[in-house]
Scaffold this active site. Structure first.
Site, PDB file in Angstrom:
ATOM      1  N   HIS A   1     -81.018  24.436  53.884  1.00  0.00           N
ATOM      2  CA  HIS A   1     -80.552  25.208  52.396  1.00  0.00           C
ATOM      3  C   HIS A   1     -81.037  24.545  51.425  1.00  0.00           C
ATOM      4  O   HIS A   1     -81.647  23.587  51.293  1.00  0.00           O
ATOM      5  CB  HIS A   1     -78.836  25.028  52.546  1.00  0.00           C
ATOM      6  CG  HIS A   1     -78.542  23.462  52.249  1.00  0.00           C
ATOM      7  ND1 HIS A   1     -78.228  22.904  51.074  1.00  0.00           N
ATOM      8  CD2 HIS A   1     -78.020  22.569  53.463  1.00  0.00           C
ATOM      9  CE1 HIS A   1     -77.878  21.473  51.508  1.00  0.00           C
ATOM     10  NE2 HIS A   1     -77.789  21.550  52.716  1.00  0.00           N
TER      11      HIS A   1
ATOM     12  N   ASP B   1     -79.487  24.764  48.245  1.00  0.00           N
ATOM     13  CA  ASP B   1     -78.709  24.483  47.123  1.00  0.00           C
ATOM     14  C   ASP B   1     -78.219  23.012  47.271  1.00  0.00           C
ATOM     15  O   ASP B   1     -78.393  22.353  48.351  1.00  0.00           O
ATOM     16  CB  ASP B   1     -77.390  25.514  47.250  1.00  0.00           C
ATOM     17  CG  ASP B   1     -76.723  25.186  48.338  1.00  0.00           C
ATOM     18  OD1 ASP B   1     -77.413  25.502  49.581  1.00  0.00           O
ATOM     19  OD2 ASP B   1     -75.461  25.379  48.358  1.00  0.00           O
TER      20      ASP B   1
ATOM     21  N   ASP C   1     -79.832  15.556  50.766  1.00  0.00           N
ATOM     22  CA  ASP C   1     -79.167  16.703  51.059  1.00  0.00           C
ATOM     23  C   ASP C   1     -79.572  17.925  50.061  1.00  0.00           C
ATOM     24  O   ASP C   1     -78.918  18.211  49.371  1.00  0.00           O
ATOM     25  CB  ASP C   1     -77.595  16.454  51.233  1.00  0.00           C
ATOM     26  CG  ASP C   1     -76.908  17.468  51.572  1.00  0.00           C
ATOM     27  OD1 ASP C   1     -77.362  18.345  52.432  1.00  0.00           O
ATOM     28  OD2 ASP C   1     -75.633  17.571  51.624  1.00  0.00           O
TER      29      ASP C   1
ATOM     30  N   GLU D   1     -74.961  26.952  50.734  1.00  0.00           N
ATOM     31  CA  GLU D   1     -74.479  26.008  51.896  1.00  0.00           C
ATOM     32  C   GLU D   1     -73.171  25.056  51.638  1.00  0.00           C
ATOM     33  O   GLU D   1     -72.563  24.867  52.377  1.00  0.00           O
ATOM     34  CB  GLU D   1     -75.730  25.145  52.649  1.00  0.00           C
ATOM     35  CG  GLU D   1     -75.391  24.680  53.733  1.00  0.00           C
ATOM     36  CD  GLU D   1     -74.533  23.107  53.803  1.00  0.00           C
ATOM     37  OE1 GLU D   1     -74.145  22.842  54.910  1.00  0.00           O
ATOM     38  OE2 GLU D   1     -74.702  22.725  52.769  1.00  0.00           O
ATOM     39  N   GLU D   2     -73.341  24.558  50.301  1.00  0.00           N
ATOM     40  CA  GLU D   2     -72.383  23.321  49.879  1.00  0.00           C
ATOM     41  C   GLU D   2     -71.093  23.952  49.399  1.00  0.00           C
ATOM     42  O   GLU D   2     -70.179  23.154  48.946  1.00  0.00           O
ATOM     43  CB  GLU D   2     -73.330  22.695  48.801  1.00  0.00           C
ATOM     44  CG  GLU D   2     -74.432  21.913  49.257  1.00  0.00           C
ATOM     45  CD  GLU D   2     -74.290  20.733  50.106  1.00  0.00           C
ATOM     46  OE1 GLU D   2     -73.172  20.489  50.351  1.00  0.00           O
ATOM     47  OE2 GLU D   2     -75.276  19.819  50.394  1.00  0.00           O
TER      48      GLU D   2
ATOM     49  N   GLU E   1     -80.938  19.105  58.140  1.00  0.00           N
ATOM     50  CA  GLU E   1     -80.098  18.045  57.217  1.00  0.00           C
ATOM     51  C   GLU E   1     -80.241  16.655  57.835  1.00  0.00           C
ATOM     52  O   GLU E   1     -80.919  16.145  58.419  1.00  0.00           O
ATOM     53  CB  GLU E   1     -78.434  18.473  57.635  1.00  0.00           C
ATOM     54  CG  GLU E   1     -78.082  19.807  57.550  1.00  0.00           C
ATOM     55  CD  GLU E   1     -77.501  20.166  56.437  1.00  0.00           C
ATOM     56  OE1 GLU E   1     -77.594  19.108  55.581  1.00  0.00           O
ATOM     57  OE2 GLU E   1     -77.031  21.293  56.130  1.00  0.00           O
TER      58      GLU E   1
ATOM     59  N   HIS F   1     -74.607  13.667  48.653  1.00  0.00           N
ATOM     60  CA  HIS F   1     -73.604  13.968  47.619  1.00  0.00           C
ATOM     61  C   HIS F   1     -73.351  13.079  46.613  1.00  0.00           C
ATOM     62  O   HIS F   1     -72.349  12.867  45.802  1.00  0.00           O
ATOM     63  CB  HIS F   1     -72.169  14.499  48.229  1.00  0.00           C
ATOM     64  CG  HIS F   1     -72.507  15.536  48.965  1.00  0.00           C
ATOM     65  ND1 HIS F   1     -71.412  16.453  49.616  1.00  0.00           N
ATOM     66  CD2 HIS F   1     -73.539  16.224  49.387  1.00  0.00           C
ATOM     67  CE1 HIS F   1     -71.796  17.426  50.386  1.00  0.00           C
ATOM     68  NE2 HIS F   1     -73.123  17.361  50.395  1.00  0.00           N
TER      69      HIS F   1
HETATM   70  N1  LIG Z   1     -68.265  25.508  53.701  1.00  0.00           N
HETATM   71  C1  LIG Z   1     -68.229  24.142  53.911  1.00  0.00           C
HETATM   72  C2  LIG Z   1     -69.416  23.805  53.568  1.00  0.00           C
HETATM   73  C3  LIG Z   1     -69.836  22.439  53.528  1.00  0.00           C
HETATM   74  C4  LIG Z   1     -71.051  21.716  53.765  1.00  0.00           C
HETATM   75  C5  LIG Z   1     -71.464  20.100  53.574  1.00  0.00           C
HETATM   76  N2  LIG Z   1     -72.316  19.628  54.407  1.00  0.00           N
HETATM   77  C6  LIG Z   1     -72.899  18.536  54.066  1.00  0.00           C
HETATM   78  O1  LIG Z   1     -72.601  17.686  53.308  1.00  0.00           O
HETATM   79  C7  LIG Z   1     -74.150  18.084  55.383  1.00  0.00           C
HETATM   80  C8  LIG Z   1     -74.805  17.019  55.056  1.00  0.00           C
HETATM   81  C9  LIG Z   1     -73.954  15.886  55.980  1.00  0.00           C
HETATM   82  O2  LIG Z   1     -73.029  15.484  56.247  1.00  0.00           O
HETATM   83  O3  LIG Z   1     -75.054  15.140  56.547  1.00  0.00           O
HETATM   84  C10 LIG Z   1     -70.297  19.257  53.758  1.00  0.00           C
HETATM   85  O4  LIG Z   1     -69.964  18.896  54.835  1.00  0.00           O
HETATM   86  O5  LIG Z   1     -69.476  19.258  52.682  1.00  0.00           O
HETATM   87  C11 LIG Z   1     -67.410  23.578  52.788  1.00  0.00           C
HETATM   88  O6  LIG Z   1     -67.283  24.049  51.550  1.00  0.00           O
HETATM   89  O7  LIG Z   1     -66.605  22.338  52.946  1.00  0.00           O
END
Ligand SMILES: N[C@@H](CCC[C@H](NC(=O)CCC(=O)O)C(=O)O)C(=O)O
Length: 388
Positions: free
Chosen positions: A95, A97, A130, A160-161, A189, A363
């Protein structure tokens, strides 16, 4: 804690107007490319500029010495695929973003003095881990690729986030499902340049308490909805999160309040308070089961689901995933965040997370990625694509 870089020193990455050329000039150096990608701010919803630059890079790669690429675009999601007629196809996705900036742009290239990467040269800044490093890994590998043993689809996508409904891969899977076709998918990732299998699911709910408005000088005439939130917060803090072993990997769950709002005016007893709760649940559970758990936990309160996405079991027993683990010599761990491995699994494409960066720093304000890890992950990916 990892030190933040001194604010007053000159920037290490200075993009010019021609961002495509700016990225292309670092195409053989994935760590430098990571910093340059970070220098193009792309918080979710603002991916247009970086997506345009990535298209320019892919067009140049296609015109170069490697296989031609068919380049497709839907919004800010780009697919670039080889058409060599190989028996199998690998999809490599990342991703574009990031989560919001938190004083961590512009990016820096520096040696950290403290923290988990003490003594290491890193790229520091929003998105480094990330997952601009994963995007850089993919672009450098795409550029260096000459004779892959399988066809390759490179995918770069938006949103994606944020809420699952906005996710660029989701949009492409609805609009052009054939663009995501493949036998195996690798999500770049952050996974410490090793493999993280599957992913936890995620669900967000709003828990609302209600009361009765009154003048705050005569609070006895009302019922304070913010005070009522204390019981909701107690149920959250009393909860002991489980670690669930799924197909040999340990998925640690999390249950957190991630927002709270309420209040009418400085002299009014409020009649409503909303607590936003995020539950990260093991992939042995469905989103419906996770919702059931939350409704039971918050019995007596109004509970509304605002977002949810299924987790994914690791699926590492599949021969194609086993081959990847063997090629990398990787010892897999569980992915605790949510990733689009889930979407590929739902489409019937086995998928894993593999990318540079320590996911514990995703994050965070001191997000960073080790230079040597970006380099080693890129070499490993290229070798896998060319030799298996
Ligand atoms: N729709 C979901 C998207 C959340 C995506 C995000 N992913 C990561 O941070 C992957 C990185 C990692 O964990 O190693 C998340 O898990 O928050 C939402 O809005 O929750």
């Amino acid at each position: 804690m990892t030190a933040h870089p001194p604010a007053e020193t000159a920037a290490d990455f200075s993009p010019d107007d021609d961002l495509g050329a700016y990225l292309l000039a670092a195409i053989d150096d994935p760590a430098e490319l990571t910093g340059r990608l970070c220098a193009i701010e792309s918080v979710s919803g603002n991916e247009g500029t970086i997506a345009d630059a990535v298209v320019t890079v892919l067009e140049a790669i296609s015109a170069g010495d490697g296989p031609d690429l068919e380049i497709l675009r839907d919004g800010d999601t780009i697919v670039a695929r080889t058409r060599l007629g190989r028996e199998e196809r690998i999809v490599i996705a990342g991703h574009l973003d990031t989560v919001p900036v938190e004083g961590n742009l512009p990016p820096r290239r520096m040696v950290l003095e403290t923290g988990e990467a003490a003594g290491d040269e890193v790229i520091w800044g929003r998105g480094a881990c990330d997952m601009k490093a994963g995007v850089a890994m993919a672009l450098t590998a795409a550029s260096a690729l000459r004779d892959p043993i399988r066809d390759v689809s490179w995918v770069f996508y938006d949103h994606e986030e944020v809420d699952a409904a906005l996710n660029g891969l989701g949009r492409v899977s609805r609009n052009h499902p054939d663009w995501l076709a493949g036998d195996f998918a690798i999500l770049g990732e952050p996974s410490n340049a090793s493999v993280e299998g599957g992913c936890n699911g995620t669900i967000r709910v709003d828990v609302t308490t209600s009361g009765t408005r009154a003048h705050s000088a005569r609070a006895f005439m009302g019922v304070n909805a913010i005070h009522a939130a204390a019981e909701v917060l107690t149920r959250l803090s009393d909860h002991v999160a489980e670690t669930v072993t799924v197909d040999g990997l340990d998925y640690r769950e999390s249950l957190s309040a991630v927002g709270i709002s309420g209040g009418v005016a400085g002299n009014v007893v409020p009649d409503e308070c909303r607590i936003s709760v995020n539950y990260r649940f093991a992939p042995s559970k469905s989103a419906a089961e996770a919702e059931g758990f939350l409704r039971e936990l918050f019995t007596g309160y109004d509970v509304v689901v605002t977002d949810s996405a299924e987790g994914a079991r690791p699926g590492l027993d599949r021969p194609i995933a086993q081959d990847f683990l063997t090629a990398l010599g990787a010892e897999p761990a569980a992915k605790l965040g949510w990733t689009d491995v889930s979407r590929f699994s739902a489409l019937g494409v086995p998928a894993v997370n593999f990318g540079p960066g320590n996911p514990l720093y995703a994050h965070k304000s001191d997000e960073h990625v080790r230079v040597r890890e970006v380099e080693s992950a890129t070499r490993a990916l290229l070798s896998y694509l060319e030799k298996g």
